[in-house]
Design an enzyme around this catalytic site. Sequence first.
Site, PDB file in Angstrom:
ATOM      1  N   GLY A 170     -32.746  -9.072   0.613  1.00 26.12           N
ATOM      2  CA  GLY A 170     -32.459 -10.037  -0.450  1.00 26.12           C
ATOM      3  C   GLY A 170     -31.821 -11.287   0.137  1.00 26.12           C
ATOM      4  O   GLY A 170     -32.485 -12.140   0.717  1.00 26.12           O
ATOM      5  N   GLY A 171     -30.503 -11.383  -0.006  1.00 27.87           N
ATOM      6  CA  GLY A 171     -29.747 -12.580   0.390  1.00 27.87           C
ATOM      7  C   GLY A 171     -30.128 -13.139   1.757  1.00 27.87           C
ATOM      8  O   GLY A 171     -30.347 -14.352   1.901  1.00 27.87           O
ATOM      9  N   TRP A 231     -36.635 -13.151  -2.514  1.00 29.56           N
ATOM     10  CA  TRP A 231     -35.769 -14.313  -2.800  1.00 29.56           C
ATOM     11  C   TRP A 231     -35.063 -14.194  -4.148  1.00 29.56           C
ATOM     12  O   TRP A 231     -34.158 -14.965  -4.441  1.00 29.56           O
ATOM     13  CB  TRP A 231     -36.598 -15.602  -2.813  1.00 29.56           C
ATOM     14  CG  TRP A 231     -37.132 -16.006  -1.474  1.00 29.56           C
ATOM     15  CD1 TRP A 231     -37.086 -15.294  -0.300  1.00 29.56           C
ATOM     16  CD2 TRP A 231     -37.799 -17.233  -1.171  1.00 29.56           C
ATOM     17  NE1 TRP A 231     -37.691 -16.003   0.699  1.00 29.56           N
ATOM     18  CE2 TRP A 231     -38.141 -17.200   0.205  1.00 29.56           C
ATOM     19  CE3 TRP A 231     -38.149 -18.354  -1.925  1.00 29.56           C
ATOM     20  CZ2 TRP A 231     -38.809 -18.258   0.828  1.00 29.56           C
ATOM     21  CZ3 TRP A 231     -38.815 -19.392  -1.297  1.00 29.56           C
ATOM     22  CH2 TRP A 231     -39.133 -19.349   0.064  1.00 29.56           C
ATOM     23  N   LYS A 232     -35.513 -13.282  -4.996  1.00 23.62           N
ATOM     24  CA  LYS A 232     -34.993 -13.190  -6.369  1.00 23.62           C
ATOM     25  C   LYS A 232     -35.161 -14.567  -7.033  1.00 23.62           C
ATOM     26  O   LYS A 232     -36.088 -15.283  -6.702  1.00 23.62           O
ATOM     27  CB  LYS A 232     -33.548 -12.693  -6.365  1.00 23.62           C
ATOM     28  CG  LYS A 232     -33.409 -11.440  -5.487  1.00 23.62           C
ATOM     29  CD  LYS A 232     -32.108 -10.759  -5.594  1.00 23.62           C
ATOM     30  CE  LYS A 232     -32.131  -9.538  -4.671  1.00 23.62           C
ATOM     31  NZ  LYS A 232     -30.965  -8.705  -4.792  1.00 23.62           N
ATOM     32  N   GLY A 275     -26.701  -6.590  -2.740  1.00 24.78           N
ATOM     33  CA  GLY A 275     -25.929  -7.822  -2.942  1.00 24.78           C
ATOM     34  C   GLY A 275     -24.434  -7.623  -2.899  1.00 24.78           C
ATOM     35  O   GLY A 275     -23.670  -8.515  -3.261  1.00 24.78           O
TER      36      GLY A 275
HETATM   37  P1  PGA Z   1     -29.570  -7.767  -0.685  1.00 21.89           P
HETATM   38  O1  PGA Z   1     -30.727  -7.431  -1.749  1.00 21.89           O
HETATM   39  O2  PGA Z   1     -30.216  -7.718   0.687  1.00 21.89           O
HETATM   40  O3  PGA Z   1     -29.088  -9.130  -1.052  1.00 21.89           O
HETATM   41  O4  PGA Z   1     -28.535  -6.706  -0.835  1.00 21.89           O
HETATM   42  C1  PGA Z   1     -31.716  -6.475  -1.479  1.00 21.89           C
HETATM   43  C2  PGA Z   1     -32.664  -6.402  -2.645  1.00 21.89           C
HETATM   44  O5  PGA Z   1     -32.231  -6.579  -3.779  1.00 21.89           O
HETATM   45  O6  PGA Z   1     -33.875  -6.169  -2.472  1.00 21.89           O
END
Ligand code: PGA
Length: 257
Positions: free
Chosen positions: A232-233, A10-11, A172
């Site tokens: 991530g996203g 999720w960051k 991202g």
């Molecule tokens: P993303 O991020 O899927 O948003 O590109 C992947 C990650 O940073 O682990």
Amino acid sequence: MRKPLVAGNWKMNGSIETVKVITKAFAKVESDGIEVVVCPPSAYLSALHAANQPKRVVVGAQDVSAYSAFGAYTGQVSAPMLVDLGCRYVIVGHSERRTLCHEDDETVAKKALAAVNAGVTPIICVGESLAEYKAGNSINIVLGQVEVVLNALGVSGMQKAVLAYEPVWAIGTGLSASPQEANAVHAAIRAFLAKTDNHLADNIRILYGGSVKPENAGDLFQEPDIDGGLIGGASLNAGAFLTICEAAKKAKHASIS
Ligand code: PGA
């Protein structure tokens, strides 16, 4: 046989509401045959652990201290503390931490070792920058990063770890490595590890990360050396994340129904 794994990072996003939505969505599915790990910000680890009923997802953290004992390390969270919070996985060496927090390969290796020593599985991220990719240097860079962790953890420690290949230029950005390009790097990592230990090379799970979405997940996971994804996203959206987990199940003939 490597068990497919899909981990959501999720960051610094999400909320208590996101915890509720994700756990509710996953409560409806069986996840045997594939592991689904959710890594919220550390502020929400306990809430996720508590809301995860029945236990359909595995709780993971996004970072851990390189120091394994108690001590005067303001702001840090140790691996044994993550165990207390119900974590079984922790991401280490994410490119955002390497860049924004200046973590080098040695620090990443120390964190991975602290996790392994506490019984937490590190998901160790490696990946090349756009300039390194353009220079045709991806494999050299990635193998260099893997070598540092292999030296620190040894074969027995690496057997308790997961690797994640995340090209920095794909994180991202909406740009993803092609399935073939990504698989070539994964295969190179296995060939490199096989020089030290064949069993390790065959059994370590290597995830792909970088703009994995419902639209491209199936093609990526179909590749023989890609064992799942670090998302991530798309992991913040319960529907998209479930679809990606389903794609891993389908591609790897595992069960989550
Ligand atoms: P993303 O991020 O899927 O948003 O590109 C992947 C990650 O940073 O682990």
